[in-house]
Design a protein around this motif. Structure first.
Motif, mmCIF file in Angstrom:
data_model
loop_
_atom_site.group_PDB
_atom_site.id
_atom_site.type_symbol
_atom_site.label_atom_id
_atom_site.label_comp_id
_atom_site.label_asym_id
_atom_site.label_seq_id
_atom_site.Cartn_x
_atom_site.Cartn_y
_atom_site.Cartn_z
ATOM 1 N N ILE A 57 -1.283 -4.878 4.255
ATOM 2 C CA ILE A 57 -1.280 -4.691 2.805
ATOM 3 C C ILE A 57 -2.722 -4.749 2.337
ATOM 4 O O ILE A 57 -3.418 -5.752 2.552
ATOM 5 C CB ILE A 57 -0.428 -5.770 2.099
ATOM 6 C CG1 ILE A 57 1.043 -5.598 2.502
ATOM 7 C CG2 ILE A 57 -0.599 -5.665 0.577
ATOM 8 C CD1 ILE A 57 1.987 -6.589 1.849
ATOM 9 N N SER A 103 -4.967 -4.811 -0.790
ATOM 10 C CA SER A 103 -4.827 -5.041 -2.226
ATOM 11 C C SER A 103 -6.134 -4.770 -2.944
ATOM 12 O O SER A 103 -7.213 -4.886 -2.363
ATOM 13 C CB SER A 103 -4.364 -6.476 -2.485
ATOM 14 O OG SER A 103 -5.313 -7.390 -1.976
ATOM 15 N N ASP A 115 -1.075 -9.387 -2.020
ATOM 16 C CA ASP A 115 -1.045 -9.595 -0.565
ATOM 17 C C ASP A 115 -0.754 -11.048 -0.189
ATOM 18 O O ASP A 115 -0.291 -11.327 0.916
ATOM 19 C CB ASP A 115 -2.364 -9.154 0.066
ATOM 20 C CG ASP A 115 -3.525 -9.996 -0.418
ATOM 21 O OD1 ASP A 115 -4.051 -9.700 -1.511
ATOM 22 O OD2 ASP A 115 -3.892 -10.959 0.278
ATOM 23 N N ALA A 129 -3.348 -8.451 5.995
ATOM 24 C CA ALA A 129 -3.797 -8.070 4.652
ATOM 25 C C ALA A 129 -5.306 -7.922 4.574
ATOM 26 O O ALA A 129 -6.046 -8.577 5.302
ATOM 27 C CB ALA A 129 -3.333 -9.110 3.638
#
Lengths: 376, 441
Positions: free
Chosen positions: B47, B49, B58, B65
């Motif tokens: 993820i 972000s 995240d 992440a």
């Protein structure tokens, strides 16, 4: 003539950008993203042509911000990455340099300097980014910068830049200039014998992605795709990469970002010294200006003058111990540079009792040895 | 994708921090449902972000992440995907990030890079106090538009779709099919964009008396399409296309090392300028001369100067030759100048005027009346074969070797031959040598 291991002299006509690309590929660089800019475009063009045969990816970003951003992302996914630009592009890299510092992303950033500020002189040489690379992002944290003074340096210091980037998990700048980058010159093949790619420190199988204690320690990099959950962040964070406002944790993080470099200056320091123990004058130079400095030192010695020379290859962090040792006993230090005295001020700060003289040009032309001789 | 340890939930134990009524929680719950449905190893989900309230996202997932800079999340995601195409990359940004990172959004669409982009579009900057963004509707009151927003909102989906995005969907955080569409997007090979309109209860709702119903009516008023706007799975994904294209490319030939085999006559540093016009192969002639010098045991450096508009105007090459390694320093005084065209001569007007009287200027007929204290030698081109403009530089170089006593002219023939000389080059060298010999006589 320096023969190679077979006893045969072999020479090549290459430019600094070519030597940098060769060094990067030998260092295992497998990701490059850059945006066209004179005089660094040569590196982008060569990377795009050469990277595929070594299995890597080289692309042109939509701008400099995207280019360095892609490099940062690629490193987080296990790549060894490099980008290259010149002054205006360095300006656009600024915020992402801070991200690489904060998220502890190893990355090599090549700055092929041209005359600034702004668009300045794309085909005119300069060393105007000396302090800019040091303080090129917000917050004021240390970075590592290496400055090649010759074609073999362009090759070897590029490999060293990758080694240091991973050793210290930080961006490392390779600061060169238009003249060294684009002038074809003769190099002994033996002086650029391929170096093995640096070994990567093995990361902990588990454990947090960051570690702030001991402050000067550097946790090996764990990357996406390793099978473990990994987190990176550019916000003030704890060791698990979660955002925090806890002052003690933030203090530990920020002290760590400084200490991991400042505690290892001796390991980072590269200064070529040519000292005369009875010297009254020391010439401190770096980058392309080291050429004139070397010729000036020879000329002065032919005149019977006692002169030492120190060529700084690791610009930042300032190699204080090596410079202080080279300056022991001298009455004056001459600092030739293609800016208005950006490194001279560091020498003045380091050695306040010694007379410091600058030799400076900002006209896009190289300093002549005679200018240094005159100042010495 | 190898399914390793799919989870019953990809959320971690941390509670969401979002304001009551904020759409972010709903969207993240829908993302969680989509990931559960896709059964992907959480370590392989990255993820990425952005910044703003959406940038906190995240931290509530047990996946990998990367939390980067404002508006640049797409660039990190692109790097991740290019370096490691097997990873499932999900970018979460706000309408603010879509604005400041507009160039990246358009580029991701044009490339069709295999990432999923969720725009949490709550029509203003929530984290910084409710300023207007690129998607704020006209007339809306925000912290930076107290008299009403004057800018037309950006059609993120229309822009992405028209620029090549493979999958484009727009809806609201209240739509029941959001988890399904997120699962579609994650399973999509190319670039998948979900523009999710939602409410910022802290600022936009309060300042504009804005409701769930207004989200829909605003979309209608603007004529912004909703639902699946584009679905073109046949468009090639960029990371795969990049590697496939690169695999077809032959390796670049490397510069070859040479071993000195001739004996140079030159016993001091010598600077030779070649001054011609664009298209005259001046730089090539310079490089061949430099290589020939190295073949003769000398060291050579070459620096080129030409206008930014490369196909017109002058082209000047400076060659520094020396029995010792050439150090880049100062501006060397030319020992000889080879003038090949009016453009080159004009560029060097001042240099020619300031030459030392011991210097030599080699020039072609018609360029000879230049003010210079140097010795001027006129090279008479042969009647036959006629030298083309593009052969003059190499011929001039060969002539210079006859006259300047630098190193054996055979070294130039060897350098030209070693490069795989194309038709005419060796003839140009021969013609130049004859030209030089005639001038010497």
């Amino acid at each position: 003539m320096a023969p190679d291991s077979g006893g045969v002299v072999r020479r090549e006509l290459i430019d600094g950008c070519t030597a940098i690309v060769r060094g990067a590929l030998d260092a295992g660089c497998d990701f490059f993203a850059g945006y066209p800019i004179t005089p660094a475009s040569t590196i982008l063009g060569m990377m795009v042509r050469q990277m595929p045969s070594s299995g890597g990816v080289a692309v042109q970003g939509e701008d400099e911000i995207a280019s360095i951003g892609m490099c940062i992302g690629a490193v987080s996914a296990g790549a060894r990455a490099m980008t290259a630009t010149s002054g205006p592009g360095m300006s656009l890299y600024s915020e992402n340099i801070g991200l690489a510092v904060m998220s502890e992303i190893p990355l090599v950033v090549v700055d092929v300097q041209r005359l600034g500020p702004a668009t300045g002189g794309p085909t005119a040489t300069a060393q105007g980014d000396t302090q800019f690379v040091r303080w090129g992002t917000s917050g004021g944290y240390p970075i590592i910068a290496l400055a090649p003074a010759s074609l073999p340096d362009c090759y070897h210091l590029t490999v060293r830049a990758f080694e240091m980037a991973e050793r210290f998990r930080c961006p490392v700048f390779l600061v060169t200039d238009k003249e060294l980058g684009l002038t074809l010159n003769t190099v002994e093949t033996a002086d650029m014998e391929p170096r093995p790619a640096p070994a990567r420190p093995a990361p902990d199988a588990t454990g947090p992605p960051y570690r702030f204690s001991p402050a000067g320690g550097v946790p090996p990099l764990r990357t996406f795709g390793s099978g473990e959950v990994v987190r990176f962040t550019g916000s003030s964070h704890d060791e698990r990469a979660f955002i925090t406002k806890e002052p003690a944790t933030i203090e530990a993080l920020n002290r760590h970002l400084a200490a991991k470099i400042e505690d290892h200056i001796d390991e980072i320091s590269i200064v070529d010294v040519d000292t005369d123990p009875g010297a009254s004058t020391l010439i401190v130079s770096y980058g392309v200006a080291a050429g004139a400095a070397g010729l000036a030192a020879s000329a002065l010695r032919q005149q019977g003058r006692r002169v030492s020379s120190a060529v700084v290859k690791s610009l930042w962090p300032l190699p204080e111990a090596a410079l202080a040792a080279a300056a022991a006993g001298v009455e004056r230090i001459v600092v030739p540079e293609l800016n208005l005295g950006q490194y001279r001020r560091e020498i003045e700060r380091l050695l306040p009792a010694v007379e410091i003289r600058g030799v400076n040009r900002v006209d896009g032309c190289l300093i002549a040895p005679s200018e240094i001789v005159e100042a010495a | 994708m190898t399914v390793v340890t799919p989870l019953g939930s990809y959320r971690n134990e941390r509670p969401y921090p979002f304001c009551p009524g904020c759409g972010h929680s709903t969207i993240l719950d829908a993302l969680n449902q989509a990931l559960v449905r896709r059964r992907i190893d959480p370590a392989s989900v990255v993820i990425v972000s952005d910044i703003g309230c959406s940038g906190l996202s995240d931290e509530y997932f047990a996946t990998s992440a990367f939390h980067g800079l404002h508006g640049r999340s797409i660039t990190y995601a692109t790097g991740v995907k290019l370096a490691h195409p097997d990873l499932e990359v999900v970018v979460i940004m706000g309408d603010g990030g879509a604005g400041i990172g507009g160039a990246h959004l358009i580029s991701a669409a044009r490339r069709n890079i295999g990432i999923t982009l969720i725009v949490m579009n709550n029509l203003n900057f929530g984290m910084t106090g409710g300023q207007h963004s690129v998607t704020t509707p006209r007339g809306s009151i925000t912290a930076s538009t107290p008299f009403g927003n004057l800018e037309r909102p950006l059609d993120i989906c229309g822009t992405a779709a028209v620029n090549g995005a493979g999958y484009v969907w727009r809806g609201t955080s209240f739509d029941d099919d959001l988890p399904d569409r997120l699962a579609d997007a994650i399973g999509f090979e190319g670039f998948a964009l979900l523009d999710v309109w939602e409410l910022c209860t802290a600022y936009f709702v309060r300042r504009n008396r804005f409701s769930r119903r207004d989200l829909v009516s605003t979309l209608d008023d603007l004529g912004f399409a909703t639902g699946i706007i584009q679905n073109r799975p046949e468009v090639p994904e960029f990371a795969a296309a990049c590697r496939a294209a690169a695999a077809t490319q032959p390796p670049l030939p490397q510069p070859r090392a040479v071993t000195p085999t001739y004996q140079a006559c030159l016993d001091r540093p010598f600077t030779l300028l070649l001054a011609g016009a664009a298209g005259g192969r001046v730089r090539t002639a310079g490089r061949l001369l430099a290589t020939a010098a190295i073949l003769s045991g000398l060291y050579a450096a070459q620096s080129d100067d030409y206008p930014v508009t490369v196909r017109t105007g002058y082209s000047v090459t400076t060659l520094s030759l020396s029995p010792k390694p050439v150090v880049l320093a100062g501006a060397p005084e030319p020992d000889a100048v080879l003038l090949l065209s009016p453009e080159g001569a004009a560029k060097l007007t001042r240099t020619l005027r300031e030459l030392d009287s011991s210097a030599v200027v080699l020039t072609l007929p018609g360029l000879a009346t230049l003010p210079t204290p140097a010795t001027v030698i006129i090279l008479e081109p042969p009647e036959k074969p006629r030298l083309s403009k593009s052969d003059r530089a190499l011929a001039g170089a060969a002539a210079a070797l006859e006259l300047l006593n630098l190193f054996p002219p055979q070294a130039l023939v060897a350098a030209v031959t070693a490069e795989g000389a194309f038709a005419g080059q060796l003839e140009a060298v021969a013609a130049g040598a004859a030209m030089g010999a005639a001038a010497k006589a």
